[in-house]
Design a protein around this motif. Structure first.
Motif, short mmCIF file in Angstrom:
data_model
loop_
_atom_site.label_atom_id
_atom_site.label_comp_id
_atom_site.label_asym_id
_atom_site.label_seq_id
_atom_site.Cartn_x
_atom_site.Cartn_y
_atom_site.Cartn_z
N LEU A 167 129.09 52.43 71.08
CA LEU A 167 128.46 51.33 70.36
C LEU A 167 128.28 51.70 68.90
N ASP A 168 128.90 50.94 68.01
CA ASP A 168 128.85 51.22 66.58
C ASP A 168 128.02 50.15 65.89
N GLU A 169 126.74 50.42 65.66
CA GLU A 169 125.83 49.48 65.01
C GLU A 169 125.90 48.09 65.64
N PRO A 170 125.82 47.98 66.98
CA PRO A 170 126.08 46.68 67.60
C PRO A 170 125.06 45.61 67.27
N PHE A 171 123.85 46.00 66.84
CA PHE A 171 122.80 45.02 66.57
C PHE A 171 122.43 44.97 65.09
N GLY A 172 123.20 45.66 64.25
CA GLY A 172 122.85 45.81 62.85
C GLY A 172 122.81 44.52 62.05
N ALA A 173 123.59 43.51 62.45
CA ALA A 173 123.65 42.26 61.68
C ALA A 173 122.68 41.21 62.18
N LEU A 174 121.85 41.55 63.17
CA LEU A 174 120.97 40.57 63.79
C LEU A 174 119.56 40.65 63.22
N ASP A 175 118.82 39.56 63.36
CA ASP A 175 117.43 39.58 62.93
C ASP A 175 116.61 40.48 63.86
N ALA A 176 115.43 40.90 63.39
CA ALA A 176 114.63 41.89 64.11
C ALA A 176 114.28 41.44 65.52
N PHE A 177 113.92 40.16 65.70
CA PHE A 177 113.51 39.69 67.02
C PHE A 177 114.68 39.70 68.00
N THR A 178 115.85 39.23 67.55
CA THR A 178 117.03 39.22 68.42
C THR A 178 117.45 40.65 68.74
N ARG A 179 117.40 41.52 67.74
CA ARG A 179 117.77 42.92 67.94
C ARG A 179 116.90 43.55 69.02
N GLU A 180 115.61 43.31 68.96
CA GLU A 180 114.70 43.90 69.95
C GLU A 180 114.94 43.32 71.34
N GLU A 181 115.27 42.04 71.43
CA GLU A 181 115.62 41.45 72.72
C GLU A 181 116.83 42.15 73.33
N LEU A 182 117.82 42.44 72.48
CA LEU A 182 119.05 43.05 72.98
C LEU A 182 118.86 44.52 73.33
N TRP A 183 117.87 45.19 72.73
CA TRP A 183 117.55 46.54 73.20
C TRP A 183 117.20 46.49 74.68
N ALA A 184 116.35 45.53 75.04
CA ALA A 184 115.92 45.41 76.44
C ALA A 184 117.10 45.05 77.34
N VAL A 185 117.99 44.18 76.85
CA VAL A 185 119.17 43.80 77.64
C VAL A 185 120.05 45.02 77.90
N LEU A 186 120.34 45.79 76.86
CA LEU A 186 121.20 46.97 77.01
C LEU A 186 120.55 48.00 77.93
N GLN A 187 119.26 48.23 77.75
CA GLN A 187 118.57 49.18 78.62
C GLN A 187 118.67 48.74 80.08
N SER A 188 118.48 47.45 80.34
CA SER A 188 118.55 46.93 81.70
C SER A 188 119.94 47.13 82.30
N LEU A 189 120.99 46.83 81.52
CA LEU A 189 122.35 47.04 82.00
C LEU A 189 122.59 48.50 82.34
N TRP A 190 122.12 49.40 81.48
CA TRP A 190 122.33 50.83 81.69
C TRP A 190 121.54 51.34 82.90
N MET A 191 120.32 50.85 83.09
CA MET A 191 119.49 51.32 84.20
C MET A 191 120.01 50.86 85.56
N GLN A 192 120.73 49.73 85.59
CA GLN A 192 121.28 49.25 86.85
C GLN A 192 122.30 50.23 87.42
N LYS A 193 123.12 50.80 86.53
CA LYS A 193 124.15 51.76 86.96
C LYS A 193 124.48 52.62 85.74
N PRO A 194 123.74 53.72 85.54
CA PRO A 194 123.89 54.51 84.31
C PRO A 194 125.32 54.96 84.05
#
Length: 268
Positions: A167-194
Motif C-alpha cells: 500500500l503506497d499512501e492509499p489514503f493520502g488524498a482523502l479527507d481526515a474523516f474518510t481516511r479514518e473510516e478506511l483505517w477501520a475498513v482495512l484493519q477489519s479486512l486484515w483481521m478476518q484473514k491476516p
C-alpha cells in the motif's frame, strides 16, 4: 527460527548511471514475518515507494537480495496486491468489473475465471459488502466519491487473495474523516484473514493505528533508522489514538522523523 516471508539483505538502489546516478537506498536490510502488518515512514523522497517496487519486483535492486516467500525476486511477482494514493479505477468498467480485474489477468486465476466466473463474482460482491459498497456494483468510477473509489481499489487489490499487500499512501488524498473510516475498513479486512502488509505512509497516526511494526527511514539515500514494535491490542479504534501508549509512541516517531529530516553536516 522461521525465515522471514519478506527479506531484504543489504539492498541498495541507484537511479541512473555515471554522473547522473542518484542513490535512492543505502544498504537496507529487514525481515517481515508472514501475516505481519508493517508500516514504513520517513521524509519525502527517502525511498519508501522504491522499497515497495523492489519487493514487488517492479524494480531490480542495484545490489543485495530481495526474497519473498523463499524465492528471490527477479521479476514482478504474482502473489502481490497493490493499492496507491490514486485508485486508478478503469473509467469504462463498473465497480464490480474493476474489482474482478485481477481474476481476469493473474494466473492461475485467469484460467479458472474463464472456466467458472461465479465464485469470483461472489467473492467480489462479498468484498464490496465488507467495505460498505453493496448496491454500488454497477456504478462507474465517476459516480463514486473519492473514499468509495479507494474502497473499491482495496477490494481489487485483495480480489485474487494475495499473500502480500503493498500500500503506497492509499489514503493520502482523502479527507481526515474518510481516511479514518478506511483505517477501520482495512484493519477489519486484515483481521478476518491476516495477510502480510507493507504500508507506506506519511501519517504517523495511520501507521500506529494499523501496523504492528514500524520502520523509520532516513532522508535520501534512505536507510532504516528505527524498527519499532507496537502491540496495542486490536481491534484499534479512534479512541485508541488517545491511549497513553499510542500518544507516547507517536511522540517518539515524530522525534525520529524530525531527526531524519535534519541534514547531516558534510564535516563533523
Amino acid at each position: 527460527m522461521a525465515r522471514p516471508f519478506v527479506e531484504l539483505d543489504r539492498v541498495t538502489l541507484t537511479y541512473g548511471e555515471g554522473e547522473e546516478a542518484t542513490p535512492a537506498l543505502d544498504p537496507t536490510s529487514l525481515g517481515i514475518a508472514e501475516g505481519e502488518f508493517v508500516a514504513v515512514v520517513g521524509p519525502s523522497g527517502c525511498g519508501k515507494s522504491s522499497l515497495l517496487k523492489l519487493v514487488s519486483g517492479l524494480l531490480k535492486a542495484s545490489s543485495g537480495n530481495v526474497v519473498v516467500a523463499a524465492q528471490e525476486v527477479t521479476a514482478p511477482i504474482k502473489i502481490v496486491g497493490m493499492a496507491f494514493q490514486n485508485p486508478n479505477l478503469l473509467p469504462w468498467r463498473s465497480t464490480l468489473r474493476n474489482v474482478l480485474l485481477p481474476a481476469e489477468i493473474v494466473q492461475p486465476h485467469r484460467a479458472r475465471y474463464r472456466r467458472d466466473k461465479a465464485p469470483y463474482v461472489e467473492r467480489a460482491r462479498q468484498l464490496l459488502r465488507t467495505v460498505g459498497l453493496e448496491g454500488f456494483e454497477q456504478k462507474l468510477p465517476w459516480q463514486l466519491s473519492g473514499g468509495m473509489q479507494q474502497r473499491a481499489s482495496l477490494c481489487r487489490a485483495l480480489m485474487h487473495e494475495p499473500s502480500l499487500l503493498l500500500l503506497d499512501e492509499p489514503f493520502g488524498a482523502l479527507d481526515a474523516f474518510t481516511r479514518e473510516e478506511l483505517w477501520a475498513v482495512l484493519q477489519s479486512l486484515w483481521m478476518q484473514k491476516p495477510f502480510t502488509v507493507i504500508l507506506v505512509t506519511h501519517d504517523l497516526r495511520e501507521a500506529l493505528y494499523l501496523a504492528d511494526t514500524i520502520y523509520v527511514m532516513s532522508a535520501r539515500p534512505g536507510r532504516i533508522l528505527l524498527r519499532k514494535n507496537f502491540d496495542l491490542p486490536r481491534p484499534r479504534t479512534l479512541d485508541s489514538t488517545y491511549d497513553t501508549r499510542f500518544v507516547q509512541a507517536l511522540a517518539e516517531l515524530r522525534a525520529h522523523i524530525a531527526e531524519a529530516r535534519t541534514p547531516v553536516p558534510a564535516f563533523a
